[in-house]
Enzyme design. Structure first.
Site, PDB file in Angstrom:
ATOM      1  N   SER A 149       0.831  -1.200   0.000  1.00  0.00           N
ATOM      2  CA  SER A 149       0.000   0.000   0.000  1.00  0.00           C
ATOM      3  C   SER A 149       0.871   1.258   0.000  1.00  0.00           C
ATOM      4  O   SER A 149       1.659   1.465  -0.914  1.00  0.00           O
ATOM      5  CB  SER A 149      -0.963  -0.054   1.190  1.00  0.00           C
ATOM      6  OG  SER A 149      -2.001   0.891   1.062  1.00  0.00           O
ATOM      7  N   GLU A 243     -10.401  -4.206  -5.278  1.00  0.00           N
ATOM      8  CA  GLU A 243      -9.931  -3.099  -4.451  1.00  0.00           C
ATOM      9  C   GLU A 243      -9.858  -1.817  -5.256  1.00  0.00           C
ATOM     10  O   GLU A 243      -9.658  -1.812  -6.471  1.00  0.00           O
ATOM     11  CB  GLU A 243      -8.578  -3.415  -3.828  1.00  0.00           C
ATOM     12  CG  GLU A 243      -7.423  -3.621  -4.780  1.00  0.00           C
ATOM     13  CD  GLU A 243      -6.085  -3.572  -4.037  1.00  0.00           C
ATOM     14  OE1 GLU A 243      -5.811  -2.534  -3.408  1.00  0.00           O
ATOM     15  OE2 GLU A 243      -5.349  -4.570  -4.077  1.00  0.00           O
ATOM     16  N   HIS A 273      -7.509  -5.574  -0.766  1.00  0.00           N
ATOM     17  CA  HIS A 273      -6.286  -4.799  -0.630  1.00  0.00           C
ATOM     18  C   HIS A 273      -5.237  -5.526   0.216  1.00  0.00           C
ATOM     19  O   HIS A 273      -5.537  -6.023   1.298  1.00  0.00           O
ATOM     20  CB  HIS A 273      -6.645  -3.456   0.017  1.00  0.00           C
ATOM     21  CG  HIS A 273      -5.540  -2.474   0.096  1.00  0.00           C
ATOM     22  ND1 HIS A 273      -4.900  -1.969  -1.007  1.00  0.00           N
ATOM     23  CD2 HIS A 273      -4.952  -1.880   1.175  1.00  0.00           C
ATOM     24  CE1 HIS A 273      -3.975  -1.101  -0.632  1.00  0.00           C
ATOM     25  NE2 HIS A 273      -3.986  -1.028   0.693  1.00  0.00           N
TER      26      HIS A 273
END
Length: 300
Positions: A149, A243, A273
């Site tokens: 991320s 996602e 995610h």
């Protein structure tokens, strides 16, 4: 189709998000304390040696799984929207990747927004990198970067910054659902809004805004999707198709490939995610082995 274990986690994520919609917004401190991207917190395994260190002025940890060589290092950059995350939330994933790839892991605790907005995080990552190269006397070819991320975005920003400075680059980078576009302009931000069990577009935009603190969102070291990607080392990009940040990975892989970079893009059908962090699911086990194979083949 996601496994039963993964479906259970996806259901729990949806329930958690729905419950929060009817509650008063928690404070930043409460959100940090409750942050558990894997669904719940998983401790670093007992057989992994954890040693605190200061890496170029940045608090960090060495994670040494049994059998990991000291001459090959994985610089792991945690996710959390630049506001959350620590060894507590991501240590298990970092240690797992180190164990699987046979690498020692350096886990920097870079400064978090909103107290420390851009470019504090990338400044800390660069400081940790230079500490590995100088204080630890490691060759760039013996180091790889990995991040999930926001940490994936920081990993790409690290590569871009080093390339622009004319410095040697890591041997490779493994990216899990990297957040590389803080303009939130990807098509999946709308097309996958009903499928993502974790985020809403508004939440992602707010975290990006808090991190940028007025900086231009297309700044390459904040949103490396807008940087030139020529000359970067091999990239492994893993992302779920359910996602909001799917388009970040797809566009990054496409742009890097067009720039002549070796890219492997792995899409987890129906997965959320950063699915590799979700311990005790077949999908996470497979993703771990894929990352390990990628790193073992490229870091010497």
């Amino acid at each position: 189709m996601p496994s039963q274990a993964m479906q259970h986690l996806i259901g729990a994520f949806r329930d958690r998000r729905a419950a929060r919609a009817n509650q008063a917004p928690p404070t930043l401190e409460e959100r940090r304390a409750a942050f558990a991207p894997a669904g719940r917190l998983h401790p670093v395994p007992d057989d992994v040696l954890v040693a605190a260190v200061t890496a170029g002025g940045v608090p960090a940890y060495w994670l040494d799984a049994p059998g990991a060589g000291t001459g090959r290092v994985l610089l792991f950059l945690h996710g959390g929207g630049y506001q959350f995350g620590s060894l507590r939330s991501h240590g298990e994933l970092a240690a797992r990747l180190g164990r699987a790839s046979g690498m020692r892991v350096l886990f920097p605790e870079y400064r978090l927004a909103p107290e420390h907005p851009f470019p504090a995080a990338i400044d800390d990552v660069l400081a940790a990198w230079h500490w590995l190269r100088t204080d630890q006397d490691l060759k760039a070819a013996s180091i790889a970067a990995a991040g999930d991320s926001a940490g994936g975005g920081l990993a790409v920003a690290l590569l871009v910054a080093l390339r622009d400075a004319g410095e040697a680059l890591p041997a490779a980078a493994a990216l899990m659902s990297p957040h590389v576009d803080l303009t939130s302009s990807g098509a999946s931000m709308t097309e996958r809004a009903d499928q993502d069990p974790i985020f809403t577009p508004a939440a992602l935009r707010q975290m990006a805004s808090d991190y940028l603190a007025g900086a231009e969102p297309t700044t390459p070291l904040a949103s490396p999707l807008f940087a030139s990607l020529a000359g970067l080392p091999p990239l492994l990009v893993q992302t779920g198709t359910a996602e909001l940040l799917l388009s970040d990975s797809e566009r990054l892989a496409s742009a890097a490939t067009q720039a002549g970079v070796e890219v492997i893009l792995q899409l987890g059908e129906g997965l959320p995610h950063v699915y590799p962090i979700m311990l005790d699911t077949p999908e996470a086990a497979e993703a771990t082995e894929q990352i390990a194979q990628f790193l073992r083949a490229r870091v010497h």
